[in-house]
Design a protein around this motif. Sequence first.
Motif, PDB file in Angstrom:
ATOM      1  N   UNK A 101       0.839  -1.213   0.000  1.00 45.11           N
ATOM      2  CA  UNK A 101       0.000   0.000   0.000  1.00 45.11           C
ATOM      3  C   UNK A 101       0.864   1.248   0.000  1.00 45.11           C
ATOM      4  N   UNK A 104       2.413   2.021  -3.419  1.00 45.49           N
ATOM      5  CA  UNK A 104       1.472   2.654  -4.342  1.00 45.49           C
ATOM      6  C   UNK A 104       1.219   4.112  -3.963  1.00 45.49           C
ATOM      7  N   UNK A 107       4.103   6.305  -4.879  1.00 53.23           N
ATOM      8  CA  UNK A 107       4.218   6.603  -6.315  1.00 53.23           C
ATOM      9  C   UNK A 107       3.290   7.754  -6.680  1.00 53.23           C
ATOM     10  N   UNK A 108       2.066   7.718  -6.108  1.00 54.66           N
ATOM     11  CA  UNK A 108       1.128   8.816  -6.356  1.00 54.66           C
ATOM     12  C   UNK A 108       1.709  10.126  -5.822  1.00 54.66           C
ATOM     13  N   UNK A 125       3.323  -4.358 -12.353  1.00 57.47           N
ATOM     14  CA  UNK A 125       2.671  -3.045 -12.465  1.00 57.47           C
ATOM     15  C   UNK A 125       3.723  -1.938 -12.547  1.00 57.47           C
ATOM     16  N   UNK A 129       4.342   0.809 -15.430  1.00 57.57           N
ATOM     17  CA  UNK A 129       4.284   2.251 -15.128  1.00 57.57           C
ATOM     18  C   UNK A 129       5.652   2.920 -15.253  1.00 57.57           C
TER      19      UNK A 129
ATOM     20  N   UNK B  40      -9.510   3.622 -11.351  1.00 54.81           N
ATOM     21  CA  UNK B  40      -8.212   4.143 -10.930  1.00 54.81           C
ATOM     22  C   UNK B  40      -7.495   3.139 -10.014  1.00 54.81           C
ATOM     23  N   UNK B  41      -6.275   2.745 -10.396  1.00 52.13           N
ATOM     24  CA  UNK B  41      -5.523   1.801  -9.560  1.00 52.13           C
ATOM     25  C   UNK B  41      -4.331   2.484  -8.895  1.00 52.13           C
ATOM     26  N   UNK B  42      -4.318   3.782  -8.856  1.00 56.91           N
ATOM     27  CA  UNK B  42      -3.265   4.625  -8.278  1.00 56.91           C
ATOM     28  C   UNK B  42      -2.041   4.725  -9.171  1.00 56.91           C
ATOM     29  N   UNK B  43      -1.700   3.587  -9.828  1.00 59.15           N
ATOM     30  CA  UNK B  43      -0.455   3.533 -10.595  1.00 59.15           C
ATOM     31  C   UNK B  43      -0.591   4.305 -11.913  1.00 59.15           C
ATOM     32  N   UNK B 254      -7.850  -0.868  -0.837  1.00 53.72           N
ATOM     33  CA  UNK B 254      -6.466  -1.037  -0.396  1.00 53.72           C
ATOM     34  C   UNK B 254      -5.913  -2.452  -0.539  1.00 53.72           C
ATOM     35  N   UNK B 256      -7.330  -4.542  -3.392  1.00 51.41           N
ATOM     36  CA  UNK B 256      -7.404  -4.767  -4.834  1.00 51.41           C
ATOM     37  C   UNK B 256      -7.120  -3.498  -5.641  1.00 51.41           C
ATOM     38  N   UNK B 257      -6.948  -2.401  -4.952  1.00 51.55           N
ATOM     39  CA  UNK B 257      -6.615  -1.119  -5.586  1.00 51.55           C
ATOM     40  C   UNK B 257      -7.607  -0.705  -6.671  1.00 51.55           C
ATOM     41  N   UNK B 258      -8.881  -0.970  -6.413  1.00 49.12           N
ATOM     42  CA  UNK B 258      -9.940  -0.501  -7.328  1.00 49.12           C
ATOM     43  C   UNK B 258     -10.559   0.724  -6.671  1.00 49.12           C
TER      44      UNK B 258
END
Lengths: 452, 291
Positions: A101, A104, A107-108, A125, A129, B40-43, B254, B256-258
Amino acid sequence: MLKRFLGLRMLIREQPESAFLVGVILLWLVTIVEIMHDDADKRAAAMSGIELGTRTEVVFWHAMGGPLGVVMDDLIVRFNKEQSKYFVRGVGMGSYDTLDKKILASIVAKSAPDISQNYETLTKKLIKAKKIVCIDDLLASETEDIKADIIPVLLRNNTYNGRLWSFPFNKSVPVLYYNKDLFRKAGLDPEMPPRNLDQLASYARHITGFFRKGNGEAAVIGFGTGKGNIWTFLCRLLQFNGKMVDEIEKKSFFDEEPARKALGVILDMVEEGIAVEGQGFDHQNDFKSQRVAMIENSIVSKVFMEAGIKFDFGVAPLPGAATNAIVLSGTNINIFNNGNPEKVKGAWEFVKWFTSTDIGAEWSVRTTYIPVRRSSLKSRFFLDAMKKDPNIAPPYVQLDYAYFEPRLSCWFEIRDLMADFLEEASIERGPPGKYLTKMNQEIEGILRHATD
Amino acid sequence: MNDKKVDWGAYGYLFPVVGIILCFHVLPIFYSLAISFYEWDLMSDPQWVGLDNFRRLADDPMFYKSLWNTFYYAMVSVPLSIFAALGVAMLLNNPISGIGIYRTIYFLPVITSINAVAIVWNFIYHPDYGLLNKLLALADIGPRLWLQDPFWAMPCIILMSVWKGLGYNVVIFLAGLQNIPKYLYEAATIDGASRSQQFRSITWPLLSPTTFFVFVMSAIGSFQVFSQIYMMTPRGGPMKSTMVIVFYLYQKAFVKFEFGYALAIAFVLFLMIFGVTLFNKLYLEKKVHYS
């Protein structure tokens, strides 16, 4: 002085709200100063007498806790002392879940670390990216053929489309732990642990029966495992010559005979009363309290259990079936591309040092994680440790038939789904097909919508 | 001539709280609503999907299961916590010696971290080593799997939650009870009213503003239940029997990041809580005696 004191008293008497506000702000300031002071103390401890000076700082996010974290911190301090160009700052994130978590979120927020431990799904991923450095590019300037020395399955595990994008770091294997004292009492040879699943069931049956009390209650259960344990389910699936998924055809193979056998073998043992399934680490505690005689678990659990074990115990390769296949667990290392080549260089120097022949052997012996290099397995440090503790050897025997889980971006979603179905099977104990058919359909549904 | 003076001090006092509410409550609500229309998956960058997340929600069986589990939790825990707290408050309202100690004991779980409490209750509910099964064994009742049993997992969580929040409601009820004028009880006693008649005709109606407040707060809290579920049944319970809506939202965001989908769930939850609170305000409040 007296005047000032009287002024304060007057403020409190005439404007109590303002006095209260001033008091709160003062308290707030004191707290902030104290926190800053504490942080400075912690930073000084991590520096262990090293002057940062002109060194480049490399931030390393990891998830090594407990005894593993102690070894990690120790090795980081040694790296920092052994050279003067870089300073690695290890930051323990508590768990892989939290680490994932945070990566991620970082990165944001454009504040990613320089190195981190990651599962393959996240690596994929990160490649997509363009957030990480390709290890092959770093290897290109090396004089030593490092790749040739990496254990083959670990090399394959970190190679994506023919390129090495991550570096093997802390991979573990599942093993069988068995209580030699209980084996002796039950008339079994403590140097002959079960080699296959038939033997496992037969030993478990014998032990459970031997320790049965007059009222029929079993004082010791033969075998213990985790409820809905996906890891060992996948191992058994491969042992029965099964397959997991076809990433290209978007097909899964859990509604086939090998999967039914893999699930059925444990359900049958539980139904017979010769095995128990525990929640979380319950089976580990059951083993320590001699409530069960054998358990399957990660080799890394040895480090956590050892201090609490008051009896003679052995570690053996996981019992097999048609094959002895096992599945690797654990994470690899990613080096982030944060736009500073010096940090990337420092990160690579640290990874190379950490996984080098001698340090890798030490890391492996002290944590039981598999070393990255083949030469570590032949090092003096490693061979001496094996002589002292024969329980260190069994995991390495399994490396010849080790596989890894699919590296799909949606694999954790699939794993989560599998956990639900395996748990349902474990609670209801119906015929394996009842759960696996639906599980397979839903997995194929996820695969169809997945982007890779 | 306008002689009204602007009280800048008042604005100064308001600023920190208003600032915090704006930054951490109001803005995120609108931001969440906006993101719920994206994938949105943050990445990668958010992708506009319009109402797709809401359509998917309408066809998601796990969303309905989490809704049902949330209502189950609310329907059982809210009345239970109100009546348990009222009972304890009435007991603690008596002039007995050591009353301060009893009040402290009942309030202790409230100030204890939910995580620590959950770990203790995990031990209590442990099938092999737990206190509860040991006590049942004394009464010759066989062990239960409690948190590992799809039937018992939710009642176990409810019991722990009611125990944890009891002290807070007890304090509010105590304040309410102490606000009821003593002369009403004296008059009722002179008229020969029994204790239960006094409760029905004096205590219960005059306590209704307090009960209403406790009900509204408990109902809102019950829709937001999360920590105890996360700590005691980390995967949403056996066969998803404790998968409540906030836990489902958390998993989608948090694990599955959906994020788009998770925020669509969050918005539906917001509407639900808003609706329930509005119902309480417009309908139930009419039954409250404020004087």
